[in-house]
Design a protein around this motif. Structure first.
Motif, mmCIF file in Angstrom:
data_model
loop_
_atom_site.group_PDB
_atom_site.id
_atom_site.type_symbol
_atom_site.label_atom_id
_atom_site.label_comp_id
_atom_site.label_asym_id
_atom_site.label_seq_id
_atom_site.Cartn_x
_atom_site.Cartn_y
_atom_site.Cartn_z
ATOM 1 N N VAL A 210 -67.183 -29.011 35.691
ATOM 2 C CA VAL A 210 -67.251 -27.982 36.738
ATOM 3 C C VAL A 210 -68.636 -27.349 36.831
ATOM 4 O O VAL A 210 -68.950 -26.686 37.813
ATOM 5 C CB VAL A 210 -66.198 -26.866 36.537
ATOM 6 C CG1 VAL A 210 -64.797 -27.401 36.772
ATOM 7 C CG2 VAL A 210 -66.307 -26.232 35.163
ATOM 8 N N ASP A 261 -63.416 -22.375 24.165
ATOM 9 C CA ASP A 261 -62.677 -22.953 25.281
ATOM 10 C C ASP A 261 -61.787 -24.068 24.723
ATOM 11 O O ASP A 261 -62.301 -25.055 24.191
ATOM 12 C CB ASP A 261 -63.682 -23.517 26.303
ATOM 13 C CG ASP A 261 -63.006 -23.941 27.594
ATOM 14 O OD1 ASP A 261 -61.825 -24.317 27.545
ATOM 15 O OD2 ASP A 261 -63.667 -23.901 28.638
ATOM 16 N N ASN A 262 -60.480 -23.878 24.855
ATOM 17 C CA ASN A 262 -59.544 -24.871 24.306
ATOM 18 C C ASN A 262 -59.752 -26.262 24.890
ATOM 19 O O ASN A 262 -59.353 -27.253 24.289
ATOM 20 C CB ASN A 262 -58.099 -24.444 24.578
ATOM 21 C CG ASN A 262 -57.694 -23.294 23.701
ATOM 22 O OD1 ASN A 262 -58.427 -22.915 22.780
ATOM 23 N ND2 ASN A 262 -56.538 -22.720 23.975
ATOM 24 N N ASN A 263 -60.382 -26.339 26.073
ATOM 25 C CA ASN A 263 -60.619 -27.643 26.684
ATOM 26 C C ASN A 263 -61.862 -28.316 26.107
ATOM 27 O O ASN A 263 -62.116 -29.477 26.391
ATOM 28 C CB ASN A 263 -60.799 -27.494 28.199
ATOM 29 C CG ASN A 263 -59.589 -26.852 28.842
ATOM 30 O OD1 ASN A 263 -58.457 -27.264 28.613
ATOM 31 N ND2 ASN A 263 -59.820 -25.804 29.621
ATOM 32 N N LYS A 324 -67.007 -15.342 33.274
ATOM 33 C CA LYS A 324 -67.232 -16.753 32.941
ATOM 34 C C LYS A 324 -67.225 -17.485 34.271
ATOM 35 O O LYS A 324 -66.178 -17.528 34.937
ATOM 36 C CB LYS A 324 -66.120 -17.262 32.033
ATOM 37 C CG LYS A 324 -66.278 -18.711 31.586
ATOM 38 C CD LYS A 324 -65.138 -19.078 30.636
ATOM 39 C CE LYS A 324 -65.060 -20.573 30.358
ATOM 40 N NZ LYS A 324 -66.029 -21.079 29.408
ATOM 41 N N PRO A 325 -68.365 -18.031 34.716
ATOM 42 C CA PRO A 325 -68.387 -18.676 36.030
ATOM 43 C C PRO A 325 -67.328 -19.781 36.129
ATOM 44 O O PRO A 325 -67.099 -20.517 35.166
ATOM 45 C CB PRO A 325 -69.806 -19.231 36.132
ATOM 46 C CG PRO A 325 -70.609 -18.368 35.230
ATOM 47 C CD PRO A 325 -69.694 -18.037 34.077
ATOM 48 N N ALA A 326 -66.708 -19.862 37.323
ATOM 49 C CA ALA A 326 -65.636 -20.839 37.512
ATOM 50 C C ALA A 326 -66.204 -22.235 37.735
ATOM 51 O O ALA A 326 -65.727 -23.203 37.169
ATOM 52 C CB ALA A 326 -64.762 -20.428 38.686
ATOM 53 N N HIS A 327 -67.235 -22.310 38.582
ATOM 54 C CA HIS A 327 -67.883 -23.607 38.787
ATOM 55 C C HIS A 327 -69.271 -23.427 39.389
ATOM 56 O O HIS A 327 -69.618 -22.350 39.871
ATOM 57 C CB HIS A 327 -67.036 -24.566 39.634
ATOM 58 C CG HIS A 327 -66.425 -23.948 40.857
ATOM 59 N ND1 HIS A 327 -65.114 -23.551 40.905
ATOM 60 C CD2 HIS A 327 -66.961 -23.633 42.049
ATOM 61 C CE1 HIS A 327 -64.860 -23.042 42.097
ATOM 62 N NE2 HIS A 327 -65.953 -23.067 42.812
ATOM 63 N N ARG A 329 -71.963 -25.376 42.104
ATOM 64 C CA ARG A 329 -72.165 -26.444 43.092
ATOM 65 C C ARG A 329 -73.640 -26.455 43.465
ATOM 66 O O ARG A 329 -74.332 -25.470 43.266
ATOM 67 C CB ARG A 329 -71.329 -26.161 44.357
ATOM 68 C CG ARG A 329 -69.847 -25.954 44.081
ATOM 69 C CD ARG A 329 -69.018 -27.138 44.606
ATOM 70 N NE ARG A 329 -67.700 -27.165 43.951
ATOM 71 C CZ ARG A 329 -66.645 -26.454 44.349
ATOM 72 N NH1 ARG A 329 -66.749 -25.671 45.391
ATOM 73 N NH2 ARG A 329 -65.503 -26.540 43.708
ATOM 74 N N PHE A 339 -70.241 -19.867 41.249
ATOM 75 C CA PHE A 339 -69.048 -19.262 41.844
ATOM 76 C C PHE A 339 -68.183 -18.664 40.740
ATOM 77 O O PHE A 339 -68.063 -19.244 39.666
ATOM 78 C CB PHE A 339 -68.228 -20.314 42.594
ATOM 79 C CG PHE A 339 -68.914 -20.880 43.797
ATOM 80 C CD1 PHE A 339 -68.685 -20.348 45.059
ATOM 81 C CD2 PHE A 339 -69.810 -21.937 43.677
ATOM 82 C CE1 PHE A 339 -69.317 -20.867 46.179
ATOM 83 C CE2 PHE A 339 -70.458 -22.463 44.788
ATOM 84 C CZ PHE A 339 -70.215 -21.930 46.038
ATOM 85 N N GLY A 340 -67.566 -17.532 41.040
ATOM 86 C CA GLY A 340 -66.672 -16.929 40.057
ATOM 87 C C GLY A 340 -66.268 -15.524 40.448
ATOM 88 O O GLY A 340 -66.442 -15.108 41.598
#
Lengths: 429, 202
Positions: A210, A261-263, A324-327, A329, A339-340
């Motif tokens: 992301v 981050d669990n991911n 925490k920024p979402a993504h 671009r 974005f966030g």
């Protein structure tokens, strides 16, 4: 010397240190200066590891070169410490006092007659991604790892040999230092204790899909930012946008890019907050009109490091944005756009920047397959821990191999490991 | 940055967070939320929610029961699961919002503020009656749920679209489509209801 019973067999008092970064150098020196024989293995062509690639240390913003130089002087003065570069262990057998370690030495194609004159570099047109600068620029395939390299000796990338440049390189050397016929070799060492100081690597930012790392040259990670700020980096220390070489005056620093981050990495990597505060200072030092935005979940500046946090925070051109920024671009003008949601006032944002720095966390280098076959186990995250509670099995971990640590904590951890190793080789004497 | 001053008129129910942890699906994972904002920032329709999931979760912890149960956040969620995939703490955001919507409707909060509950009811009526959703009936039921006058007005406003749908074969004329095993569907739903009652899910 031989003993009866289960401890029978010759005992070795040599200590092997695996990894020539700041932890390995420290552990090797501390152990050697107590009078023990020490072998320090480094898989690359020179010592210093990640630390030698930092532009500066936090919180005092001093240069790592200084401390490393003191250590290199100590190494040169100590006849009991033997440094082997281009070497990595492939197997460990035996037990405390009697380990047999199999070591693979990769060809350097340059022997110790090298004077670092640089004629070989001029002899080949082949260029390879510069490992010292994390591939941000290219270097001749016959290269000095960097200007502060220890040992001060050139290395030739295997790509040059594959391209048949060997004879040309050999002819270019007036000192007979180039050996195109050098082959990979394997040998064994008998040692009494082992310190595993294999360090870390930055979490692969491509896994943070992301954040579009691979989609814009202006989205970099924190170790690359160190190189942009370093005088011997790809921009000679000017913080410029990699896409077009213009000054980066609107910069976003993203915390927890992969950590907590669990991911990705479930743990806090501990150094990134301070690293990014330092990056804010780099940018503000260079440009009076620069704006730096630090995107964070919470700032983890422990004990005395909080003073540095407060200092950076007092700069009105450094903004702390709790989010925490979402993504990310790439915008129409080619700049990265974040974005966030700003969590303090719930504003949804879309903010363009000249440069975005992902504060990627630390991942242990000692992954499966490279882990010592005996004794040391890994925790849930891959950091090496002693199997037995008393750690009395002759193998120890130091520095970031044992957990996410900053430089000063790594040095403390390495000194502790050196003491443990000394105790291990002396027991049963 | 403007931040609204504290509103002293808000009533807090200090047992509300505990009620959510124990009664909402996935609610027990709510305590893991570290307020990073990835859910609300990732939400494709986040700007159309009054609070967004992150703030809603904080309000649950604060005990703002009335505001949470009447929020548009749980009703505007489209279940795209982007927040669930990205949440660094693995909080099942979508599940929590879905069950909050169900519970807020069941307990009579949702009707006060949100018309999506009317749509959900119309949709479910068609699904359980025919085993399929019939656009015409769902739409009609939804429009007339706001009263006779508004139902006509909304219907007329969308008549042209409906006729174009019919013309292009996207909406049929005649009896509603229905599945063959409607009796089995009824049995399945009855069984689900029985399990829900037994497990105390209602």
């Amino acid at each position: 010397m031989t003993l009866d019973g289960p401890k029978a067999g010759p005992k070795s008092q040599t200590i092997l240190v695996v990894g020539g970064g700041i932890a390995g150098i420290t552990a090797a020196l501390e152990a050697a200066e107590t009078g023990h024989e020490v072998v320090l293995l480094e898989q690359g062509p020179s010592l210093g590891g990640r630390v030698t690639r930092l532009a500066r240390y936090f919180p005092k913003l001093c240069h790592p070169t200084c401390g490393l130089e003191i250590n290199y002087q100590r190494i040169k003065k100590n006849p009991r410490l033997k440094v082997m570069t281009m070497c990595e262990p492939t197997a460990v057998a035996g037990r405390k006092g009697a380990f047999t370690v199999t070591i693979r030495r990769h060809p350097r194609y340059v022997n110790d007659k090298c004077t670092a004159c640089g004629e070989c570099a001029k002899a080949t047109a082949i260029r390879v991604p510069n490992p010292y600068n994390y591939g941000l620029d290219k270097v001749s395939a016959a290269y000095l790892p960097h200007e502060h390299a220890m040992p001060m000796r050139y290395v030739i990338d295997p790509a040059a040999m594959r391209a048949g440049e060997g004879a040309k390189l050999k002819a270019a050397c007036a000192y007979g230092a180039v050996d195109p016929d050098e082959k990979e070799t394997t040998f064994e060492l008998s040692v009494g204790a082992i310190i595993w100081a294999t360090g870390w690597r930055p979490y692969d930012p491509n896994k943070l899909d992301v954040y579009s790392y691979g989609h814009s040259a202006d989205i970099i990670n924190n170790v690359e930012m160190e190189r942009l700020a370093a005088h011997d980096g790809p921009t000679q220390g000017k913080i410029l946008r990699p896409s077009n070489g213009e000054p980066a005056k609107r910069v976003a620093l993203i915390q927890c890019a992969g950590s907590r981050d669990n991911n990705h990495l479930p743990y806090c990597s501990r150094i990134c907050c301070l690293g990014s505060l330092k990056h804010a200072a780099y940018v503000r030092e260079q440009y009076a009109d620069a704006e730096v935005h630090i995107y964070y979940i919470d700032i983890r500046a422990h004990d005395k490091l909080e003073a540095f946090y407060n200092k950076v925070r007092s700069d009105p051109q450094v903004r702390f944005i709790k989010s925490k920024p979402a993504h990310i671009r790439v915008g129409d003008d080619g700049r990265p756009v974040l974005f966030g949601e700003r969590t303090i006032d719930r504003q949804i944002y879309a903010e363009p920047y000249d440069l975005v720095v992902l504060a990627t966390g630390m991942e242990p280098s000692a992954v499966e397959g490279y882990r010592p076959a005996v004794s040391l186990a890994a925790d849930d995250y891959g950091f090496l821990v002693a199997n037995e509670q008393d750690g009395d099995d002759g193998i120890f971990s130091a520095g970031v191999a044992s957990g996410p640590l900053d430089v000063s904590m790594s040095v403390q951890s390495a000194t502790a490991a050196a003491l443990k190793a000394v105790q291990a080789v002396r027991s049963g004497m | 940055m403007t931040v609204a001053p504290p509103d002293t008129s808000t009533k807090y129910d200090l047992d509300f967070a505990k009620w959510v942890y124990e009664n909402i699906e996935g609610g027990d994972k709510l305590a893991l939320c570290m307020q990073c904002g990835v859910c609300s920032g990732s939400c494709p329709i986040g700007v159309q929610m009054d609070y967004g999931p992150r703030k809603l979760f904080m309000m649950i912890r604060a005990g703002m029961k009335e505001e949470v149960m009447t929020s548009s956040t749980q009703w505007n969620c489209t279940s795209c699961y982007r927040c669930v995939v990205r949440c660094p703490r693995s909080v099942p955001v979508t599940y929590i919002l879905q069950d909050l919507a169900a519970k807020s409707a069941e307990l009579g909060y949702a009707q006060k503020t949100n018309e999506n509950v009317n749509f959900a009811r119309s949709f479910w009526w068609s699904a359980k009656t025919f085993g399929r959703t019939d656009e015409r009936l769902v739409t009609a039921l939804y429009y007339f749920s706001f009263g006779l006058k508004e139902g006509y007005q909304r219907g007329l406003a969308n008549l042209k679209i409906a006729l174009n749908f019919v013309k292009r074969g996207r909406m049929h004329i005649g009896l509603p489509h229905r599945i063959k095993g409607r009796r089995q569907l009824k049995a399945i739903l009855a069984k689900a209801e029985e399990i829900a009652k037994r497990e105390g899910l209602h």
